[in-house]
Write a protein that holds these residues in place. Structure first.
Motif, PDB file in Angstrom:
ATOM      1  N   ASP A  51       0.848  -1.177   0.000  1.00 46.10           N
ATOM      2  CA  ASP A  51       0.000   0.000   0.000  1.00 46.10           C
ATOM      3  C   ASP A  51       0.888   1.234   0.000  1.00 46.10           C
ATOM      4  N   PHE A  52       0.553   2.195  -0.841  1.00 50.60           N
ATOM      5  CA  PHE A  52       1.306   3.424  -0.925  1.00 50.60           C
ATOM      6  C   PHE A  52       0.466   4.566  -0.394  1.00 50.60           C
ATOM      7  N   ALA A  53       1.065   5.330   0.480  1.00 47.85           N
ATOM      8  CA  ALA A  53       0.381   6.505   1.013  1.00 47.85           C
ATOM      9  C   ALA A  53       0.401   7.614  -0.024  1.00 47.85           C
ATOM     10  N   ASP A  54      -0.543   8.509   0.061  1.00 49.87           N
ATOM     11  CA  ASP A  54      -0.646   9.589  -0.914  1.00 49.87           C
ATOM     12  C   ASP A  54       0.557  10.525  -0.870  1.00 49.87           C
ATOM     13  N   ASP A  55       1.179  10.708   0.295  1.00 52.55           N
ATOM     14  CA  ASP A  55       2.274  11.663   0.413  1.00 52.55           C
ATOM     15  C   ASP A  55       3.640  11.044   0.111  1.00 52.55           C
TER      16      ASP A  55
END
Length: 102
Positions: A51-55
């Motif tokens: 999962d990749f965070a938006d920031d």
């Protein structure tokens, strides 16, 4: 009469070459279909999900255009060509020492 006969022979040769090219293309497609059918798609298992965070992508550079990719590829290829002869000389010098050790 001979001109018509030559044209007929040329047409026959052209049609044969077209048929051979079509047959080769069909054979390649059939081979790819067979290879895809041989894969057991149910044998794969999901090991991990990332999962990749938006920031997280704020530090990344902006995407490159196709022209930039081509330009960088050409520059790196030119750099490799200029460095290659030096590497070859070093490799030639190292080869005898490697052979003596063995």
């Amino acid at each position: 009469m001979t001109i018509v006969l030559e044209r007929c022979v040329n047409r026959l040769e052209w049609e044969k070459s077209q048929e051979q090219a079509r047959q080769r293309a069909e054979d390649e497609i059939e081979q790819e279909r067979i290879q895809m059918a041989m894969i057991d798609w149910h044998d794969f298992v999901v090991v991990e999900t990332m999962d990749f965070a938006d920031d997280e992508d704020e530090e990344l550079p902006p995407p490159m255009t196709i022209e930039e990719v081509i330009r960088r590829s050409k520059v790196s290829a030119m750099e490799e060509d200029t460095v290659e002869p030096e590497k070859e000389v070093e490799m030639e010098m190292d080869e005898p020492s490697l052979l003596k050790r063995a």
